[in-house]
Design a protein around this motif. Structure first.
Motif, short mmCIF file in Angstrom:
data_model
loop_
_atom_site.label_atom_id
_atom_site.label_comp_id
_atom_site.label_asym_id
_atom_site.label_seq_id
_atom_site.Cartn_x
_atom_site.Cartn_y
_atom_site.Cartn_z
N TYR A 36 -44.16 -36.87 10.33
CA TYR A 36 -44.19 -38.08 9.50
C TYR A 36 -44.35 -39.36 10.35
O TYR A 36 -43.98 -40.44 9.91
CB TYR A 36 -42.93 -38.20 8.64
N ALA A 38 -42.65 -40.30 12.82
CA ALA A 38 -41.31 -40.86 12.98
C ALA A 38 -40.94 -40.96 14.46
O ALA A 38 -40.29 -40.09 15.03
CB ALA A 38 -40.29 -40.00 12.24
N ARG A 78 -40.28 -45.57 10.43
CA ARG A 78 -40.01 -44.49 9.48
C ARG A 78 -38.51 -44.23 9.28
O ARG A 78 -38.13 -43.26 8.63
CB ARG A 78 -40.66 -43.20 9.98
N ASP A 82 -35.65 -42.55 2.53
CA ASP A 82 -36.49 -41.46 2.04
C ASP A 82 -37.08 -40.65 3.18
O ASP A 82 -37.10 -39.41 3.14
CB ASP A 82 -37.62 -42.01 1.16
N TRP A 83 -37.58 -41.33 4.20
CA TRP A 83 -38.18 -40.64 5.34
C TRP A 83 -37.11 -39.92 6.15
O TRP A 83 -37.33 -38.80 6.64
CB TRP A 83 -38.97 -41.62 6.20
N LYS A 86 -36.31 -36.62 4.58
CA LYS A 86 -37.34 -35.60 4.84
C LYS A 86 -37.15 -34.96 6.21
O LYS A 86 -37.51 -33.80 6.41
CB LYS A 86 -38.73 -36.23 4.75
N ASP A 130 -46.57 -44.35 1.69
CA ASP A 130 -47.60 -44.27 2.71
C ASP A 130 -48.06 -45.67 3.11
O ASP A 130 -48.19 -46.55 2.27
CB ASP A 130 -48.78 -43.46 2.16
#
Length: 317
Positions: A36, A38, A78, A82-83, A86, A130
């Motif tokens: 992601y 990150a 990130r 929410d990120w 994940k 995004d």
């Protein structure tokens, strides 16, 4: 105590640099796997922390050698709820990793700052979704509630400011701004632009800047443009009052569209010399733009060329 929160030095005339495309640099040049995108996840290992420190030292060193200021932008694009979820982070662990990211930069500033090169520590906020495609656009109220978590941590960790990078829509930009206001933090808003010079929502940059200002009482300390090549947006810039609010550029190295970049297996790092010349031309037309960095595909070579070209442009002018 935050060093520059009440008097951001980049609001003067001095040239300030910031870093380049941290995620593309770490993935394509350093060989890291960043789920992601990150980058903050690297703070969990010694190797990762060393890579981040090396990256920031390399970029800050360009500013020091050229007598420019520098904005240390935390690797937390990130690192929002929410990120983080994940990636398996609990809220407590995510809060701690955000604090670590800011502390790293404060330590680097202590090591590298000089009287000629003041260094501002900025807490980086990314979009909830995004960075290219605003499929689910939040209301300003939803965005304020979502981003307050990360911004509150930056305030407590003594960051000087917040920078919201790759904002795709006005609602989220307004929410970030209000969350920063509530936390007593100066905030810069950086909009992603497409190849037509518009936001991913189709809105013009002019309208986006004016709407955020209208909704927040002109609260952002300045605006920036990111994630597009100068050839994509140079024609939408104009000598007008709204443009005076734009003080920063973080352009892509590539002239490809976002869709092309997403599907490409390779890294398009463009032409650092050409990109530097593009920045110098924009600075000549809009000399108040003084915060200069890079986005996708850029690395320290691009920042060196941007700095050199803009220093030379200022000398000639």
């Amino acid at each position: 105590m935050a060093k520059y929160r009440s008097r951001l030095p980049q609001l003067g005339d001095k040239l300030f640099l910031t870093d380049a495309g941290i995620e593309t640099t770490l993935i394509f040049h350093e060989g890291f796997d960043l789920p992601y995108f990150a980058a903050f996840d690297l703070l969990n290992t010694g190797q990762g922390r060393e890579a981040l420190q090396r990256y920031f030292r390399q970029h800050a060193g360009i500013a020091v050698r050229n007598g420019a200021g520098f904005i240390l932008e935390s690797a937390t694009w990130r690192a929002s709820p929410d990120w983080g979820l994940k990636l398996g982070y609990t809220p407590e662990r995510l809060a701690e990793i955000n604090r670590q990211a800011v502390r790293m930069l404060i330590d680097l500033r202590r090591e590298m700052e000089t009287p000629a090169s003041p260094m501002v520590v900025s807490g980086c906020v990314g979009p909830r979704g995004d960075g290219y495609d605003p499929k689910a656009v939040m209301t300003a109220e939803e965005a304020e509630a979502y981003h307050a978590f990360q911004i509150g941590i930056f305030a407590d960790a003594n960051a000087d400011q917040v920078t919201a990078i790759t904002m795709t829509n006005v609602g989220e930009a307004v929410g970030v701004t209000r969350a920063a206001q509530a936390a007593g933090m100066p905030v810069a808003i950086s909009f992603t632009l497409e190849t037509d010079g518009r936001l991913p929502t189709g809105q013009s940059l002019k309208d986006a800047v004016e709407q955020v200002d209208a909704a927040t009482g002109g609260a952002p300390v300045y605006y920036m443009i990111n994630c597009a090549h100068p050839s994509h947006f140079q024609d939408v810039l104009e000598a007008a009052a709204w443009m005076r609010r734009v003080r920063g550029l973080r352009a892509n190295a590539s002239k490809r569209s976002h869709a092309e970049l997403d599907s490409a297996p390779d890294l398009d790092d463009g032409d650092p010399v050409e990109l530097g010349a593009d920045y110098a031309r924009l600075r000549s037309d809009f000399p108040w733009i003084n915060v200069l960095g890079g986005c996708c595909g850029t690395d320290h070579r691009h920042i060196e060329r941007i700095c050199g070209a803009c220093v030379e442009e200022a000398r000639v002018a």
